[in-house]
Scaffold this active site. Sequence first.
Site, PDB file in Angstrom:
ATOM      1  N   ALA A  51       0.853  -1.181   0.000  1.00  0.00           N
ATOM      2  CA  ALA A  51       0.000   0.000   0.000  1.00  0.00           C
ATOM      3  C   ALA A  51       0.891   1.235   0.000  1.00  0.00           C
ATOM      4  O   ALA A  51       2.024   1.192   0.486  1.00  0.00           O
ATOM      5  CB  ALA A  51      -0.908   0.015   1.229  1.00  0.00           C
ATOM      6  N   LEU A  53       0.838   3.648   1.807  1.00  0.00           N
ATOM      7  CA  LEU A  53       1.169   4.055   3.172  1.00  0.00           C
ATOM      8  C   LEU A  53       2.435   3.395   3.692  1.00  0.00           C
ATOM      9  O   LEU A  53       3.101   3.926   4.564  1.00  0.00           O
ATOM     10  CB  LEU A  53       0.036   3.688   4.131  1.00  0.00           C
ATOM     11  CG  LEU A  53      -1.080   4.691   4.287  1.00  0.00           C
ATOM     12  CD1 LEU A  53      -2.113   4.167   5.271  1.00  0.00           C
ATOM     13  CD2 LEU A  53      -0.577   6.032   4.734  1.00  0.00           C
ATOM     14  N   TYR A  54       2.750   2.209   3.197  1.00  0.00           N
ATOM     15  CA  TYR A  54       3.898   1.463   3.708  1.00  0.00           C
ATOM     16  C   TYR A  54       5.185   2.200   3.357  1.00  0.00           C
ATOM     17  O   TYR A  54       5.631   2.208   2.219  1.00  0.00           O
ATOM     18  CB  TYR A  54       3.942   0.054   3.137  1.00  0.00           C
ATOM     19  CG  TYR A  54       2.733  -0.810   3.432  1.00  0.00           C
ATOM     20  CD1 TYR A  54       1.819  -0.480   4.416  1.00  0.00           C
ATOM     21  CD2 TYR A  54       2.510  -1.962   2.723  1.00  0.00           C
ATOM     22  CE1 TYR A  54       0.719  -1.281   4.676  1.00  0.00           C
ATOM     23  CE2 TYR A  54       1.409  -2.774   2.984  1.00  0.00           C
ATOM     24  CZ  TYR A  54       0.525  -2.424   3.961  1.00  0.00           C
ATOM     25  OH  TYR A  54      -0.553  -3.224   4.213  1.00  0.00           O
ATOM     26  N   GLY A  55       5.788   2.820   4.360  1.00  0.00           N
ATOM     27  CA  GLY A  55       7.042   3.536   4.128  1.00  0.00           C
ATOM     28  C   GLY A  55       6.893   4.680   3.148  1.00  0.00           C
ATOM     29  O   GLY A  55       7.825   4.969   2.405  1.00  0.00           O
ATOM     30  N   SER A  59       7.874   0.743  -0.045  1.00  0.00           N
ATOM     31  CA  SER A  59       7.709  -0.698  -0.246  1.00  0.00           C
ATOM     32  C   SER A  59       7.219  -0.995  -1.662  1.00  0.00           C
ATOM     33  O   SER A  59       7.621  -1.986  -2.264  1.00  0.00           O
ATOM     34  CB  SER A  59       6.773  -1.304   0.793  1.00  0.00           C
ATOM     35  OG  SER A  59       5.457  -0.839   0.628  1.00  0.00           O
TER      36      SER A  59
END
Length: 81
Positions: A51, A53-55, A59
């Site tokens: 997603a 949002l991940y990092g 990611s």
Amino acid sequence: MDTVAPVSQIGLGTWQFGSREWGYGPGYDEREAAAIVARALELGVTLFDTAELYGNGRSERILGRPVEPGAVQPRAPQARA
């Protein structure tokens, strides 16, 4: 033309690829994460969870390199006896 690819029963979560709290750092995306993705592909995994949002999107960028068409797959490290 049928373009639907089969989805594996097991997926790989990639949220940790872009998170410094879980080991992301210099060289991680080109070595460990790429080897993890390459091994998952070898084992038939076709479902990757990520997603934006991940990092903050890291990611997704890390995952995108080894799965893009024509990418050279790194070999996963071999266990030592």
